[in-house]
Design an enzyme around this catalytic site. Structure first.
Site, PDB file in Angstrom:
ATOM      1  N   HIS A 193       0.817  -1.212   0.000  1.00 25.14           N
ATOM      2  CA  HIS A 193       0.000   0.000   0.000  1.00 25.14           C
ATOM      3  C   HIS A 193       0.850   1.261   0.000  1.00 25.14           C
ATOM      4  CE1 HIS A 193       0.759   0.419   4.303  1.00 25.14           C
ATOM      5  NE2 HIS A 193       0.375  -0.843   4.450  1.00 25.14           N
ATOM      6  N   HIS A 194       2.157   1.144   0.017  1.00 24.03           N
ATOM      7  CA  HIS A 194       3.102   2.248  -0.197  1.00 24.03           C
ATOM      8  C   HIS A 194       2.852   3.445   0.713  1.00 24.03           C
ATOM      9  CE1 HIS A 194       3.895  -0.195  -3.690  1.00 24.03           C
ATOM     10  NE2 HIS A 194       2.658   0.000  -4.097  1.00 24.03           N
ATOM     11  N   CYS A 195       2.564   3.179   1.969  1.00 24.56           N
ATOM     12  CA  CYS A 195       2.315   4.239   2.956  1.00 24.56           C
ATOM     13  C   CYS A 195       1.128   5.119   2.563  1.00 24.56           C
ATOM     14  CB  CYS A 195       3.566   5.083   3.181  1.00 24.56           C
ATOM     15  SG  CYS A 195       4.967   4.126   3.783  1.00 24.56           S
ATOM     16  N   ALA A 196       0.208   4.554   1.797  1.00 25.80           N
ATOM     17  CA  ALA A 196      -0.980   5.295   1.356  1.00 25.80           C
ATOM     18  C   ALA A 196      -2.242   4.508   1.702  1.00 25.80           C
ATOM     19  CB  ALA A 196      -0.893   5.551  -0.144  1.00 25.80           C
TER      20      ALA A 196
END
Length: 117
Positions: free
Chosen positions: A73-76
Site C-alpha cells: 500500500h506504499h504508505c498510502a
C-alpha cells in the site's frame, strides 16, 4: 553527492519522463492491467494492478525476471482503503533505467497473467 552535483538535471528529468511515457504506453496495452494514478506531472513511477494477480505474487514473478518492483500500500493505506484497492505494484524509474528494462517489466507481467489467469 558529488556524482549528483555533476548531473545535468534537465537531461535526467527528460530521460525519466521518456521512461515514464514509454512504460505507461507499454503497460496500458496489457489486458487486465489498471494504472493507478495518472497525474499529468507525476514523478517517474507507475503504480498498477493486474486482474487476477495479487501484487505480491506479481512482485515474485517479476523478481524472477530480474525486475524489482515495490508491492503493497506504499504508505498510502487510507487512500487505498477509500478506493478499495488492497495493494498495488509500483515500478519506479530513474536515470540509470533503460527502455529494455521496461520491456522486461511488461514481459514479466504477461508471464504472471499466464500463471495466475
Amino acid at each position: 553527492m558529488e556524482f549528483f552535483k555533476r548531473l545535468d538535471r534537465d537531461a535526467v528529468h527528460a530521460h525519466e519522463s521518456a521512461l515514464l511515457d514509454y512504460a505507461t504506453r507499454q503497460l496500458a496495452g496489457i489486458p487486465g492491467l489498471q494504472i493507478v494514478g495518472t497525474a499529468p506531472e507525476k514523478a517517474g513511477l507507475v503504480s498498477f494492478t493486474v486482474a487476477g494477480v495479487h501484487p505480491h505474487d506479481l512482485g515474485t514473478v517479476l523478481d524472477e525476471h530480474g525486475v524489482a518492483v515495490r508491492t503493497g500500500h506504499h504508505c498510502a493505506m487510507p487512500v487505498m482503503d477509500y478506493f478499495k484497492i488492497p495493494a498495488t505494484a509500483r515500478a519506479s524509474f530513474s536515470l540509470y533505467n533503460t527502455f529494455e528494462e521496461i520491456d522486461r517489466l511488461a514481459a514479466g507481467i504477461e508471464e504472471a497473467r499466464k500463471l495466475f489467469g
